[in-house]
Design an enzyme around this catalytic site. Sequence first.
Site, PDB file in Angstrom:
ATOM      1  N   GLY A  31     -22.342 -15.943  59.528  1.00  0.00           N
ATOM      2  CA  GLY A  31     -21.534 -16.097  60.732  1.00  0.00           C
ATOM      3  C   GLY A  31     -21.875 -15.000  61.735  1.00  0.00           C
ATOM      4  CG  ASP A  87     -18.916 -13.170  54.806  1.00  0.00           C
ATOM      5  OD1 ASP A  87     -19.240 -13.438  55.991  1.00  0.00           O
ATOM      6  OD2 ASP A  87     -19.060 -13.974  53.871  1.00  0.00           O
ATOM      7  N   GLY A  88     -17.515 -12.025  57.502  1.00  0.00           N
ATOM      8  CA  GLY A  88     -16.486 -12.397  58.463  1.00  0.00           C
ATOM      9  C   GLY A  88     -15.466 -13.339  57.828  1.00  0.00           C
ATOM     10  CB  ALA A  89     -12.403 -14.134  57.488  1.00  0.00           C
ATOM     11  CG  ASP A  90     -13.737 -19.404  59.575  1.00  0.00           C
ATOM     12  OD1 ASP A  90     -14.464 -19.207  60.563  1.00  0.00           O
ATOM     13  OD2 ASP A  90     -14.181 -19.765  58.477  1.00  0.00           O
ATOM     14  CE  LYS A 100     -16.230 -15.633  53.904  1.00  0.00           C
ATOM     15  NZ  LYS A 100     -16.808 -15.617  55.257  1.00  0.00           N
ATOM     16  N   GLY A 101     -15.607 -20.411  55.799  1.00  0.00           N
ATOM     17  CA  GLY A 101     -16.436 -21.593  55.611  1.00  0.00           C
ATOM     18  C   GLY A 101     -16.717 -22.405  56.854  1.00  0.00           C
ATOM     19  CD  GLU A 109     -19.475 -17.305  53.966  1.00  0.00           C
ATOM     20  OE1 GLU A 109     -19.982 -17.045  55.058  1.00  0.00           O
ATOM     21  OE2 GLU A 109     -18.449 -17.998  53.860  1.00  0.00           O
TER      22      GLU A 109
HETATM   23  C1  5RP Z   1     -19.195 -18.873  57.348  1.00  0.00           C
HETATM   24  C2  5RP Z   1     -17.957 -18.055  57.406  1.00  0.00           C
HETATM   25  C3  5RP Z   1     -17.876 -17.062  58.510  1.00  0.00           C
HETATM   26  O1  5RP Z   1     -17.667 -15.803  57.956  1.00  0.00           O
HETATM   27  C4  5RP Z   1     -16.721 -17.414  59.386  1.00  0.00           C
HETATM   28  O2  5RP Z   1     -16.921 -18.740  59.856  1.00  0.00           O
HETATM   29  C5  5RP Z   1     -16.593 -16.446  60.577  1.00  0.00           C
HETATM   30  O3  5RP Z   1     -17.654 -16.634  61.450  1.00  0.00           O
HETATM   31  P1  5RP Z   1     -17.768 -15.821  62.806  1.00  0.00           P
HETATM   32  O4  5RP Z   1     -17.950 -14.394  62.444  1.00  0.00           O
HETATM   33  O5  5RP Z   1     -18.945 -16.429  63.505  1.00  0.00           O
HETATM   34  O6  5RP Z   1     -16.490 -16.051  63.584  1.00  0.00           O
HETATM   35  O7  5RP Z   1     -17.056 -18.173  56.625  1.00  0.00           O
HETATM   36  O8  5RP Z   1     -19.150 -19.789  56.285  1.00  0.00           O
END
Ligand code: 5RP
Length: 230
Positions: A31, A87-90, A100-101, A109
Site C-alpha cells: 500500500g 504496514d499500513g491499514a485501512d 486491512k486488504g 500481510e
Molecule cells: C493492502 C493493505 C494496505 O495496508 C491498506 O490498504 C492501506 O493502504 P494505503 O497505505 O495505501 O492507504 O492492507 O492490502
Amino acid sequence: MDSDGATLKQQAAAAALEHVVDGMVLGLGSGSTAEAFVTALAARHAAGHVRDICGVPTSERTAALARRLGVPLTTLEQRPRLDLAIDGADEVDPALQLIKGRGGALLREKVVAASAERFVVIVDDTKLVDRLGQRMPLPVELVAFATPLVARRLQHLGGTPTLRRTSAGDPFITDEGHVILDTQFAPIDDPEALAAHIAAIPGVAAHGLFVALASAVIIAEPTGVRWRRR
Ligand code: 5RP
C-alpha cells in the site's frame, strides 16, 4: 491522494524508520503508506545509515519496489522470525484492531505480521474509526471454487459480499491466486467473534480483520505524529 495525505504517510513512515536498527529482519507491508516506508528505508540503507538489514515483502508490488531501490530481500523460509513488520491499514479502532486488504495483499500481510516480534502499523488520521467496518467493506480472500459457499455464509453472518473486480471487469486475483469478496457489514460489534466465524468457512484463505496483531500504531495527523501502544 492529495499532497497533504502523502506527507502524513511519509511522516508516519519516517517515525517507524526510527525503530529500524542494524541487522534487523523486517516485514515490508503493501500500500502507499508501506511504500513510503520502503522508500525511506532504501534511502537510509543506501546512505549506509542502517546496515545488514533484509526484508520479507508482503506483495509482488512491494518486492518489485524494494528490488528497484536496492533493499535486500529474503523469505520466511530463510528467516522465519522477523524482528519488526511495518504496514499500513485501512481502518484502526481504539483497541488497535484493524481492517486491512484494500490493496489485496491481506493474506501475505497477515502471515508476515504474525511472524514478527513487533508489528507496527503506520497510518494517517483518516484511518481512525470508532468501530471497524465504518469506512470500507471487509475483504475476504478465498479460493475461487468456494465462492458460492463463502458468499452464502457471509450473508448469514450479516454481510453483503461483492466480488472484487479489476478496472477491466475481470475478477481481481491476489498474489496467491485467490479472489476477494469485499463484504459490507454494519459497523462490526465484535471483531474477534466475526473473525473466528469467517476463518471457519471452508475455502476462506484469509480475512482482513487483524485482531490482537498490532503492537503499536503510529498516527500522523496535521498536528504531529503520535503512538498508540497495546
Ligand atoms: C493492502 C493493505 C494496505 O495496508 C491498506 O490498504 C492501506 O493502504 P494505503 O497505505 O495505501 O492507504 O492492507 O492490502
